[in-house]
Motif scaffolding. Structure first.
Motif, PDB file in Angstrom:
ATOM      1  N   ILE A   5       0.846  -1.193   0.000  1.00  0.00           N
ATOM      2  CA  ILE A   5       0.000   0.000   0.000  1.00  0.00           C
ATOM      3  C   ILE A   5       0.880   1.242   0.000  1.00  0.00           C
ATOM      4  O   ILE A   5       1.761   1.394   0.843  1.00  0.00           O
ATOM      5  N   CYS A  10      -2.712   6.814  -0.329  1.00  0.00           N
ATOM      6  CA  CYS A  10      -3.935   6.429   0.391  1.00  0.00           C
ATOM      7  C   CYS A  10      -4.646   7.650   0.944  1.00  0.00           C
ATOM      8  O   CYS A  10      -4.040   8.476   1.627  1.00  0.00           O
ATOM      9  N   ILE A  11      -5.957   7.742   0.639  1.00  0.00           N
ATOM     10  CA  ILE A  11      -6.739   8.878   1.136  1.00  0.00           C
ATOM     11  C   ILE A  11      -7.615   8.482   2.328  1.00  0.00           C
ATOM     12  O   ILE A  11      -8.447   9.266   2.780  1.00  0.00           O
ATOM     13  N   GLY A  12      -7.446   7.253   2.793  1.00  0.00           N
ATOM     14  CA  GLY A  12      -8.133   6.824   4.017  1.00  0.00           C
ATOM     15  C   GLY A  12      -9.615   6.574   3.873  1.00  0.00           C
ATOM     16  O   GLY A  12     -10.362   6.690   4.842  1.00  0.00           O
ATOM     17  N   CYS A  13     -10.056   6.201   2.677  1.00  0.00           N
ATOM     18  CA  CYS A  13     -11.497   6.005   2.461  1.00  0.00           C
ATOM     19  C   CYS A  13     -12.043   4.764   3.164  1.00  0.00           C
ATOM     20  O   CYS A  13     -13.230   4.667   3.436  1.00  0.00           O
ATOM     21  N   GLY A  14     -11.182   3.788   3.416  1.00  0.00           N
ATOM     22  CA  GLY A  14     -11.599   2.589   4.137  1.00  0.00           C
ATOM     23  C   GLY A  14     -12.216   1.487   3.294  1.00  0.00           C
ATOM     24  O   GLY A  14     -12.594   0.437   3.809  1.00  0.00           O
ATOM     25  N   LEU A  15     -12.330   1.706   1.993  1.00  0.00           N
ATOM     26  CA  LEU A  15     -12.989   0.716   1.136  1.00  0.00           C
ATOM     27  C   LEU A  15     -12.275  -0.633   1.130  1.00  0.00           C
ATOM     28  O   LEU A  15     -12.915  -1.682   1.213  1.00  0.00           O
ATOM     29  N   CYS A  16     -10.978  -0.594   1.030  1.00  0.00           N
ATOM     30  CA  CYS A  16     -10.229  -1.862   0.960  1.00  0.00           C
ATOM     31  C   CYS A  16     -10.458  -2.696   2.217  1.00  0.00           C
ATOM     32  O   CYS A  16     -10.656  -3.917   2.140  1.00  0.00           O
ATOM     33  N   MET A  26      -7.621  -0.492   8.676  1.00  0.00           N
ATOM     34  CA  MET A  26      -7.314   0.926   8.831  1.00  0.00           C
ATOM     35  C   MET A  26      -6.542   1.119  10.132  1.00  0.00           C
ATOM     36  O   MET A  26      -6.898   0.577  11.176  1.00  0.00           O
ATOM     37  N   ALA A  31      -4.530   2.839   5.378  1.00  0.00           N
ATOM     38  CA  ALA A  31      -4.728   1.395   5.340  1.00  0.00           C
ATOM     39  C   ALA A  31      -3.373   0.692   5.446  1.00  0.00           C
ATOM     40  O   ALA A  31      -2.360   1.194   4.962  1.00  0.00           O
ATOM     41  N   CYS A  53      -9.893   0.372  -4.616  1.00  0.00           N
ATOM     42  CA  CYS A  53      -9.189   1.584  -4.184  1.00  0.00           C
ATOM     43  C   CYS A  53      -9.341   2.703  -5.227  1.00  0.00           C
ATOM     44  O   CYS A  53      -8.937   2.529  -6.376  1.00  0.00           O
ATOM     45  N   PRO A  54      -9.920   3.817  -4.834  1.00  0.00           N
ATOM     46  CA  PRO A  54     -10.180   4.898  -5.799  1.00  0.00           C
ATOM     47  C   PRO A  54      -8.920   5.599  -6.302  1.00  0.00           C
ATOM     48  O   PRO A  54      -8.962   6.295  -7.318  1.00  0.00           O
ATOM     49  N   VAL A  55      -7.811   5.428  -5.592  1.00  0.00           N
ATOM     50  CA  VAL A  55      -6.577   6.100  -6.014  1.00  0.00           C
ATOM     51  C   VAL A  55      -5.486   5.097  -6.413  1.00  0.00           C
ATOM     52  O   VAL A  55      -4.313   5.460  -6.535  1.00  0.00           O
ATOM     53  N   ALA A  57      -3.918   2.801  -4.825  1.00  0.00           N
ATOM     54  CA  ALA A  57      -2.779   2.831  -3.902  1.00  0.00           C
ATOM     55  C   ALA A  57      -2.269   1.435  -3.534  1.00  0.00           C
ATOM     56  O   ALA A  57      -1.249   1.316  -2.872  1.00  0.00           O
ATOM     57  N   ILE A  58      -3.023   0.403  -3.944  1.00  0.00           N
ATOM     58  CA  ILE A  58      -2.656  -0.959  -3.541  1.00  0.00           C
ATOM     59  C   ILE A  58      -2.162  -1.749  -4.748  1.00  0.00           C
ATOM     60  O   ILE A  58      -2.844  -1.841  -5.756  1.00  0.00           O
TER      61      ILE A  58
HETATM   62  S1  SF4 Z   1      -9.101   1.792  -0.666  1.00  0.00           S
HETATM   63 FE1  SF4 Z   1      -7.167   2.840  -1.153  1.00  0.00          FE
HETATM   64  S2  SF4 Z   1      -7.459   4.955  -0.468  1.00  0.00           S
HETATM   65 FE2  SF4 Z   1      -9.043   3.718   0.497  1.00  0.00          FE
HETATM   66  S3  SF4 Z   1      -8.169   3.170   2.488  1.00  0.00           S
HETATM   67 FE3  SF4 Z   1      -7.692   1.492   1.066  1.00  0.00          FE
HETATM   68  S4  SF4 Z   1      -5.629   2.011   0.260  1.00  0.00           S
HETATM   69 FE4  SF4 Z   1      -6.467   3.850   1.200  1.00  0.00          FE
END
Ligand code: SF4
Length: 61
Positions: A5, A10-16, A26, A31, A53-55, A57-58
């Protein structure tokens, strides 16, 4: 197989962590990967979390 990651991205959205609870967690607003080495039976879950992940990052590889 590992999940890496990018904490800067990571923008901290928590989706993953929502879609792959066994793989991602988280910690504060970032994450982290819970497991060092991802087993075959968890590979789909790990990839699914990365796909959400919207950005992007993973990286699972
Ligand atoms: S989905 Fe991506 S942006 Fe969102 S918490 Fe996980 S690593 Fe971070």
């Amino acid at each position: 197989m590992k999940a890496v990651i990018d904490k800067e991205a990571c923008i901290g959205c928590g989706l993953c962590a929502q879609v792959a609870q066994d793989i991602y967690e988280m910690q504060g607003d970032k994450a982290v990967a819970l497991v060092e080495e991802i087993s075959e039976d968890k590979a789909e879950e790990a990839k699914n979390g990365a796909d959400q992940c919207p950005v992007s990052a993973i990286i699972v590889s």
